[in-house]
Scaffold this motif. Structure first.
Motif, PDB file in Angstrom:
ATOM      1  N   THR A   1       4.640 -15.512 -22.718  1.00  0.00           N
ATOM      2  CA  THR A   1       4.290 -15.764 -21.368  1.00  0.00           C
ATOM      3  C   THR A   1       4.274 -17.040 -21.204  1.00  0.00           C
ATOM      4  O   THR A   1       3.171 -17.382 -20.707  1.00  0.00           O
ATOM      5  CB  THR A   1       2.979 -14.911 -21.100  1.00  0.00           C
ATOM      6  N   GLN A   2       5.205 -17.609 -21.161  1.00  0.00           N
ATOM      7  CA  GLN A   2       5.316 -19.176 -21.014  1.00  0.00           C
ATOM      8  C   GLN A   2       5.166 -19.581 -19.579  1.00  0.00           C
ATOM      9  O   GLN A   2       4.443 -20.540 -19.163  1.00  0.00           O
ATOM     10  CB  GLN A   2       6.471 -19.704 -21.540  1.00  0.00           C
ATOM     11  N   PHE A   3       5.713 -18.813 -18.737  1.00  0.00           N
ATOM     12  CA  PHE A   3       5.701 -18.895 -17.426  1.00  0.00           C
ATOM     13  C   PHE A   3       4.986 -17.686 -16.689  1.00  0.00           C
ATOM     14  O   PHE A   3       5.419 -16.542 -17.103  1.00  0.00           O
ATOM     15  CB  PHE A   3       6.886 -19.173 -16.544  1.00  0.00           C
ATOM     16  N   TRP A   4       4.365 -17.870 -15.554  1.00  0.00           N
ATOM     17  CA  TRP A   4       3.813 -16.758 -14.901  1.00  0.00           C
ATOM     18  C   TRP A   4       4.237 -16.907 -13.381  1.00  0.00           C
ATOM     19  O   TRP A   4       4.217 -17.894 -12.655  1.00  0.00           O
ATOM     20  CB  TRP A   4       2.149 -16.443 -14.871  1.00  0.00           C
ATOM     21  N   GLY A   5       4.316 -15.680 -12.738  1.00  0.00           N
ATOM     22  CA  GLY A   5       4.690 -15.875 -11.238  1.00  0.00           C
ATOM     23  C   GLY A   5       3.166 -15.448 -10.774  1.00  0.00           C
ATOM     24  O   GLY A   5       1.932 -15.648 -11.430  1.00  0.00           O
ATOM     25  N   GLN A   6       3.335 -15.587  -9.248  1.00  0.00           N
ATOM     26  CA  GLN A   6       1.877 -15.817  -8.808  1.00  0.00           C
ATOM     27  C   GLN A   6       1.232 -14.321  -8.278  1.00  0.00           C
ATOM     28  O   GLN A   6       0.005 -14.408  -8.156  1.00  0.00           O
ATOM     29  CB  GLN A   6       1.947 -16.232  -7.431  1.00  0.00           C
ATOM     30  N   GLY A   7       1.714 -13.438  -8.786  1.00  0.00           N
ATOM     31  CA  GLY A   7       0.996 -11.910  -8.540  1.00  0.00           C
ATOM     32  C   GLY A   7       1.293 -11.415  -7.236  1.00  0.00           C
ATOM     33  O   GLY A   7       1.597 -12.055  -5.960  1.00  0.00           O
ATOM     34  N   THR A   8       1.376 -10.022  -7.158  1.00  0.00           N
ATOM     35  CA  THR A   8       1.506  -9.116  -6.001  1.00  0.00           C
ATOM     36  C   THR A   8       0.883  -8.039  -6.014  1.00  0.00           C
ATOM     37  O   THR A   8       0.804  -7.289  -7.129  1.00  0.00           O
ATOM     38  CB  THR A   8       3.142  -8.865  -5.878  1.00  0.00           C
ATOM     39  N   LEU A   9      -0.075  -7.718  -5.059  1.00  0.00           N
ATOM     40  CA  LEU A   9      -0.728  -6.670  -5.031  1.00  0.00           C
ATOM     41  C   LEU A   9      -0.275  -5.308  -4.801  1.00  0.00           C
ATOM     42  O   LEU A   9       0.326  -5.090  -3.597  1.00  0.00           O
ATOM     43  CB  LEU A   9      -2.011  -6.891  -4.014  1.00  0.00           C
ATOM     44  N   VAL A  10      -0.619  -4.342  -5.515  1.00  0.00           N
ATOM     45  CA  VAL A  10      -0.146  -2.866  -5.501  1.00  0.00           C
ATOM     46  C   VAL A  10      -1.260  -1.969  -5.117  1.00  0.00           C
ATOM     47  O   VAL A  10      -2.407  -1.993  -6.264  1.00  0.00           O
ATOM     48  CB  VAL A  10       0.627  -2.446  -6.527  1.00  0.00           C
ATOM     49  N   THR A  11      -1.510  -1.484  -4.188  1.00  0.00           N
ATOM     50  CA  THR A  11      -2.645  -0.340  -3.944  1.00  0.00           C
ATOM     51  C   THR A  11      -2.059   0.970  -3.622  1.00  0.00           C
ATOM     52  O   THR A  11      -1.318   1.280  -2.715  1.00  0.00           O
ATOM     53  CB  THR A  11      -3.386  -1.025  -2.640  1.00  0.00           C
ATOM     54  N   VAL A  12      -2.715   1.786  -4.574  1.00  0.00           N
ATOM     55  CA  VAL A  12      -2.133   3.188  -4.492  1.00  0.00           C
ATOM     56  C   VAL A  12      -3.617   4.014  -4.060  1.00  0.00           C
ATOM     57  O   VAL A  12      -4.506   3.935  -4.673  1.00  0.00           O
ATOM     58  CB  VAL A  12      -1.917   3.676  -5.606  1.00  0.00           C
ATOM     59  N   SER A  13      -3.203   4.339  -2.617  1.00  0.00           N
ATOM     60  CA  SER A  13      -4.478   5.195  -1.976  1.00  0.00           C
ATOM     61  C   SER A  13      -4.432   6.703  -2.591  1.00  0.00           C
ATOM     62  O   SER A  13      -3.347   7.426  -2.623  1.00  0.00           O
ATOM     63  CB  SER A  13      -4.389   5.302  -0.626  1.00  0.00           C
ATOM     64  N   SER A  14      -5.725   7.404  -2.861  1.00  0.00           N
ATOM     65  CA  SER A  14      -5.576   8.809  -3.079  1.00  0.00           C
ATOM     66  C   SER A  14      -5.608   9.631  -1.880  1.00  0.00           C
ATOM     67  O   SER A  14      -5.903   9.189  -0.764  1.00  0.00           O
ATOM     68  CB  SER A  14      -7.010   8.849  -3.954  1.00  0.00           C
TER      69      SER A  14
ATOM     70  N   LEU B   1       1.055  -1.282  -0.137  1.00  0.00           N
ATOM     71  CA  LEU B   1      -0.038  -0.084   0.012  1.00  0.00           C
ATOM     72  C   LEU B   1       0.808   1.230  -0.018  1.00  0.00           C
ATOM     73  O   LEU B   1       2.015   1.183   1.026  1.00  0.00           O
ATOM     74  CB  LEU B   1      -0.811  -0.119   1.239  1.00  0.00           C
ATOM     75  N   VAL B   2       0.604   1.954  -1.014  1.00  0.00           N
ATOM     76  CA  VAL B   2       1.287   3.455  -1.109  1.00  0.00           C
ATOM     77  C   VAL B   2       0.508   4.609  -1.348  1.00  0.00           C
ATOM     78  O   VAL B   2      -0.672   4.360  -1.811  1.00  0.00           O
ATOM     79  CB  VAL B   2       2.397   3.275  -2.164  1.00  0.00           C
ATOM     80  N   GLN B   3       0.788   5.821  -1.048  1.00  0.00           N
ATOM     81  CA  GLN B   3      -0.091   6.946  -1.338  1.00  0.00           C
ATOM     82  C   GLN B   3       0.321   7.443  -2.852  1.00  0.00           C
ATOM     83  O   GLN B   3       1.504   7.066  -3.239  1.00  0.00           O
ATOM     84  CB  GLN B   3       0.354   8.116  -0.422  1.00  0.00           C
ATOM     85  N   THR B   4      -0.505   8.012  -3.328  1.00  0.00           N
ATOM     86  CA  THR B   4      -0.517   8.658  -4.640  1.00  0.00           C
ATOM     87  C   THR B   4       0.993   9.583  -4.628  1.00  0.00           C
ATOM     88  O   THR B   4       1.147  10.245  -3.757  1.00  0.00           O
ATOM     89  CB  THR B   4      -1.491   9.660  -4.895  1.00  0.00           C
ATOM     90  N   GLY B   5       1.700   9.254  -5.474  1.00  0.00           N
ATOM     91  CA  GLY B   5       2.880   9.997  -5.926  1.00  0.00           C
ATOM     92  C   GLY B   5       4.000   9.352  -5.130  1.00  0.00           C
ATOM     93  O   GLY B   5       5.178   9.348  -5.483  1.00  0.00           O
ATOM     94  N   GLY B   6       3.704   8.154  -4.568  1.00  0.00           N
ATOM     95  CA  GLY B   6       4.766   7.345  -3.922  1.00  0.00           C
ATOM     96  C   GLY B   6       5.446   6.303  -4.713  1.00  0.00           C
ATOM     97  O   GLY B   6       5.199   6.385  -6.046  1.00  0.00           O
ATOM     98  N   SER B   7       6.450   5.553  -4.492  1.00  0.00           N
ATOM     99  CA  SER B   7       6.892   4.641  -5.131  1.00  0.00           C
ATOM    100  C   SER B   7       7.258   3.311  -4.498  1.00  0.00           C
ATOM    101  O   SER B   7       6.996   3.150  -3.428  1.00  0.00           O
ATOM    102  CB  SER B   7       8.436   4.971  -5.300  1.00  0.00           C
ATOM    103  N   LEU B   8       7.282   2.171  -5.328  1.00  0.00           N
ATOM    104  CA  LEU B   8       7.558   0.752  -5.120  1.00  0.00           C
ATOM    105  C   LEU B   8       8.202   0.184  -6.124  1.00  0.00           C
ATOM    106  O   LEU B   8       8.394   0.712  -7.164  1.00  0.00           O
ATOM    107  CB  LEU B   8       6.081  -0.071  -4.936  1.00  0.00           C
ATOM    108  N   ARG B   9       9.110  -0.746  -5.552  1.00  0.00           N
ATOM    109  CA  ARG B   9       9.998  -1.630  -6.446  1.00  0.00           C
ATOM    110  C   ARG B   9       9.370  -3.185  -6.332  1.00  0.00           C
ATOM    111  O   ARG B   9       9.575  -3.689  -5.445  1.00  0.00           O
ATOM    112  CB  ARG B   9      11.616  -1.648  -6.243  1.00  0.00           C
ATOM    113  N   LEU B  10       8.903  -3.589  -7.375  1.00  0.00           N
ATOM    114  CA  LEU B  10       8.489  -4.988  -7.381  1.00  0.00           C
ATOM    115  C   LEU B  10       9.917  -5.844  -7.871  1.00  0.00           C
ATOM    116  O   LEU B  10      10.651  -5.473  -8.795  1.00  0.00           O
ATOM    117  CB  LEU B  10       7.373  -5.245  -8.341  1.00  0.00           C
ATOM    118  N   SER B  11       9.904  -7.249  -7.392  1.00  0.00           N
ATOM    119  CA  SER B  11      10.897  -7.992  -7.857  1.00  0.00           C
ATOM    120  C   SER B  11      10.180  -9.290  -8.244  1.00  0.00           C
ATOM    121  O   SER B  11       9.104  -9.819  -7.851  1.00  0.00           O
ATOM    122  CB  SER B  11      11.893  -8.316  -6.431  1.00  0.00           C
TER     123      SER B  11
END
Length: 115
Positions: free
Chosen positions: A102-115, A9-19
């Motif tokens: 897209t032969q292989f897929w990861g399981q997914g990670t949720l990104v939520t950006v709050s206003s 969870l991050v606020q609008t304008g914030g940053s995240l790094r997915l791996s």
């Protein structure tokens, strides 16, 4: 196997790094990509990085997101800056070659950006 992480969870304008850590494949031989999906919508391609490091982005994230890969660590990253509420989604990484991008897929990670 692809293991995605880094969402949150991050606020609008914030940053995240997915791996996304890969195992069981010769990582350097695969095109890696990030996709995202929200309920009721089709999965959307966000960014792609080729085996040679060439990158492509969806228009909606150009200038804000950066995809990189570390072949030594078998990991692909998605740096997301200036996040907007419309970036809220489950993010998936994928690996592919040739006719199967897209032969292989990861399981997914949720990104939520709050206003």
């Amino acid at each position: 196997q692809l293991q995605a992480s880094g969402g949150g969870l991050v606020q609008t304008g914030g940053s995240l790094r997915l791996s996304c850590a890969a195992s069981g494949i010769i990582f350097r031989n695969y095109v890696m990509s990030w996709h995202r999906q929200t309920p009721g919508k089709q999965r959307e391609l966000v960014a792609t990085i080729s085996t040679g490091g060439n990158r492509k982005y969806a228009d909606s994230v150009k200038g804000r997101f950066t995809i990189t890969r570390d072949n030594a660590e078998n990991t692909v990253y998605l740096q997301m800056n200036s996040l907007k509420p419309e970036d809220t989604a489950v993010y998936y990484c994928a690996a592919g070659r040739g006719s199967y991008p897209t032969q292989f897929w990861g399981q997914g990670t949720l990104v939520t950006v709050s206003s």
